[in-house]
Design a protein around this motif. Structure first.
Motif, mmCIF file in Angstrom:
data_model
loop_
_atom_site.group_PDB
_atom_site.id
_atom_site.type_symbol
_atom_site.label_atom_id
_atom_site.label_comp_id
_atom_site.label_asym_id
_atom_site.label_seq_id
_atom_site.Cartn_x
_atom_site.Cartn_y
_atom_site.Cartn_z
ATOM 1 N N ARG A 157 0.921 -1.311 0.162
ATOM 2 C CA ARG A 157 0.095 -0.161 -0.037
ATOM 3 C C ARG A 157 0.831 1.296 -0.049
ATOM 4 O O ARG A 157 0.397 2.390 0.403
ATOM 5 N N ALA A 205 -8.241 3.137 8.920
ATOM 6 C CA ALA A 205 -7.998 1.804 8.388
ATOM 7 C C ALA A 205 -6.820 0.959 8.919
ATOM 8 O O ALA A 205 -6.657 0.117 9.336
ATOM 9 N N ALA A 226 -6.378 -1.835 11.268
ATOM 10 C CA ALA A 226 -5.569 -3.136 11.238
ATOM 11 C C ALA A 226 -4.407 -3.346 12.295
ATOM 12 O O ALA A 226 -4.107 -4.609 12.420
ATOM 13 N N ASP A 229 -6.352 -4.902 15.574
ATOM 14 C CA ASP A 229 -6.855 -6.071 15.284
ATOM 15 C C ASP A 229 -5.784 -7.112 14.670
ATOM 16 O O ASP A 229 -6.020 -8.164 14.530
ATOM 17 N N ALA A 284 -4.217 -6.980 10.722
ATOM 18 C CA ALA A 284 -5.385 -7.474 10.269
ATOM 19 C C ALA A 284 -5.222 -7.316 8.740
ATOM 20 O O ALA A 284 -5.559 -6.326 8.136
ATOM 21 N N VAL A 285 -5.687 -8.469 7.985
ATOM 22 C CA VAL A 285 -5.386 -8.597 6.583
ATOM 23 C C VAL A 285 -6.505 -7.521 5.854
ATOM 24 O O VAL A 285 -6.256 -6.638 4.984
ATOM 25 N N GLU A 286 -7.648 -7.967 6.333
ATOM 26 C CA GLU A 286 -8.836 -7.208 5.398
ATOM 27 C C GLU A 286 -8.847 -5.871 5.806
ATOM 28 O O GLU A 286 -9.096 -4.847 4.823
ATOM 29 N N ALA A 287 -8.551 -5.251 6.942
ATOM 30 C CA ALA A 287 -8.423 -3.887 7.491
ATOM 31 C C ALA A 287 -7.396 -3.198 6.626
ATOM 32 O O ALA A 287 -7.671 -2.003 6.120
ATOM 33 N N LYS A 327 -5.922 -3.939 3.940
ATOM 34 C CA LYS A 327 -6.265 -3.947 2.253
ATOM 35 C C LYS A 327 -7.469 -2.867 2.058
ATOM 36 O O LYS A 327 -7.131 -2.330 0.991
ATOM 37 N N GLY A 328 -7.988 -2.310 3.166
ATOM 38 C CA GLY A 328 -9.082 -1.360 2.866
ATOM 39 C C GLY A 328 -8.423 -0.188 2.837
ATOM 40 O O GLY A 328 -9.134 1.068 2.546
ATOM 41 N N THR A 329 -6.839 0.224 3.328
ATOM 42 C CA THR A 329 -6.597 1.498 3.299
ATOM 43 C C THR A 329 -6.018 2.029 2.077
ATOM 44 O O THR A 329 -5.529 1.291 1.065
#
Length: 511
Positions: free
Chosen positions: A120, A252, A256, A259, A270-273, A275-277
């Motif tokens: 990211r 985000a 991450a 969590d 935390a993977v999903e959090a 990836k949302g950034t």
């Protein structure tokens, strides 16, 4: 108190509500420095040495150490009034984690690793590092360094960082700018503003990589410095600036982090959090917005760095950074020059002989050779893109591939077969796995192997072999005191590395 509260406590320790640069006693008292090394890049301009899975920070191109190893030691012997953390924070990707750990161990450095689940860019990477630095409710001055740059004069770097740290104490976000030696078009520039008492300057603005005419103008008129990508700020100040200027990224990344999971010295957000950034660089996300932001924002300061800095962004830059012979040639490895001028040659193994060459780059590795005009080395990136589009393995991996248990070297391959040399370090073991499309034959040439095959386990010594049928669970271990070396012959309809079903793995790679 949970991690979010501790981070916010660290953030609020130096929040300056009345405006940028306001003195604060607690901020001024902070002398603790935490290096943050950004090691998540995957540069292709130094192909064929630098590859997607083994980028330039992991190779040695200007000395005996790798660029990463040189970076983590740049604050050794820093001025004693500053308390430099013994374990830097290194932010990297999962695919490079094990090599980074081994390289840090080899150079005697402990580190805290933040393993990003996705790329990211540098702003989220720094945010995770800042959150880790604030996670105990403490605050520290962060010295943020890319892991793939070269510094010729470390003492000069440390003097610049001392000046930067004093400005960071009072709440500024500081970057190091390099007074330009030539009109480079491959760098961003910082427009320097008002001079401060100690030779630093306020930042007046940032300029994108300029056209040649504009770059020449910058160097001629002065007032513009190259952007080195090295930053200094308090962890809490960065988090506060991000909260104001990039609230979505701040939220985000914080989610991450809160969590995420700690595993010894390794932290996984935390993977999903994560990836949302939003993906963005430190410059775009914050630095270029400091003077133009509405409401509270820290002051932007730039300190001159005159230390033989190079971002090693091309083979020509590597040539420029190294000591040359009387004809301007640079050779590494088994290299011979005869009547050559201004040539860079690197050999990973075979003898490279350059006769009558001029302004060339020649780089030899086990599976690829690059020959390029030094004036055209910026085009290597496009070349690698073409190789990648052809699905050629040379774009991503070397013939010799590092693994957490050792390495393998792909010796030969053809239709329906592949031969590998596998070396397992003492005490290490591969995952318990199976393959749907290939069978394997192992022959031990050095050391002792503990083999699991189906429901049985047995030892193999030198000159002994075994066969692993398709679809059978198996594992290879080294119970001995010397490296285990085997020759593996694979046969089958498909021999790709993605035909591995891991059932159990010491290194957490299952799934």
């Amino acid at each position: 108190m949970n991690e979010r509260s501790l981070i916010q406590q660290g953030q609020s320790a130096v929040r300056v509500e009345s405006g940028p640069g306001t003195p604060d006693e607690e901020a001024a008292a902070c002398t603790r420095i935490v290096p943050v090394v950004l090691a998540g890049g995957s540069g292709t301009r130094l192909w064929p040495m630098s590859r997607e899975h083994f980028p330039k920070q992991l190779i040695g191109v200007v000395g005996s150490d790798t660029l990463l190893q040189a970076t983590v030691h740049r604050l050794d012997g820093f001025a004693p009034e500053w308390q430099v953390a013994s374990a830097p924070i290194v932010v990297c990707g999962e695919e490079h984690r094990f090599v980074i750990v081994e390289q840090l161990r080899a150079c005697g450095m402990d580190a805290r690793l933040v393993v990003e689940p996705a790329r990211r860019d540098t702003a989220p990477a720094l945010t995770l590092g800042a959150a880790l630095a604030c996670a105990n409710g403490d605050d520290a001055i962060l010295v943020v360094m890319p892991s793939d740059h070269a510094i010729a004069d470390v003492s000069a770097l440390q003097r610049a960082l001392e000046c930067a740290a004093r400005h960071a104490q009072r709440g500024a976000i500081v970057t190091l700018g390099v007074p330009p030696r030539s009109p480079e078009t491959g760098f961003g520039y910082i427009r320097i503003g008002e001079a401060l008492a100690d030779g630093a300057h306020r930042i007046d603005g940032f300029v994108e990589k300029p056209a040649p005419e504009l770059a020449t103008q910058y160097v001629t008129q002065g007032g513009y410095w190259w952007n080195s990508g090295i930053f200094v700020m308090r962890a809490s100040v960065w988090l506060d600036a991000l909260r104001v200027l990039q609230p979505d990224m701040h939220e985000a990344c914080l989610a991450a982090f809160v969590d995420g999971q700690h595993d010894g010295a390794v932290f996984r957000p935390a993977v999903e959090a994560f990836k949302g950034t939003p993906a963005d660089s430190i410059d775009y996300a914050v630095m270029e917005r400091l003077s133009a932001s509405n409401g509270w924002a820290p002051e932007g300061v730039v300190v001159a760095l005159d230390a033989g800095w190079s971002d090693l962004g091309s083979w020509d830059a590597v040539w420029a950074a190294m000591e040359k012979d009387e004809a301007g040639n640079v050779g590494r490895g088994r290299v011979v020059f005869e009547g050559a001028v201004a040539t860079y040659a690197h050999s990973d193994g075979r003898l490279v002989a350059c006769v009558g060459t001029s302004n060339l780059v020649v780089v030899e590795t086990a599976d690829a050779v690059l020959v390029a005009d030094r004036s055209k080395v910026q085009d290597v990136k496009g070349l690698v893109a073409r190789i990648k589009a052809q699905h050629a393995p040379e774009a991503d991996s070397h013939r010799k591939v590092q693994r957490p248990w050792g390495f393998y070297d792909s010796i030969d391959q053809g239709e329906r077969f592949q031969v590998k040399r596998i070396v397992v370090t003492p005490g290490a073991r591969l995952s318990l796995q199976l393959h749907h499309h290939r069978a394997e034959h192992w022959t031990v040439v050095r050391g002792t192997a503990l083999v699991t095959r189906g429901e049985e386990s047995f030892l193999l010594t030198e000159n002994e072999s075994t066969y692993i049928p398709l679809g059978v669970r198996h594992r290879l271990e080294n119970p001995g005191k010397v490296p285990l070396e085997i020759i593996e012959v694979q046969s089958g309809a498909y021999l790709g590395e993605d035909d591995i079903v891991r059932i159990d793995d010491t290194y957490g790679r299952c799934g």
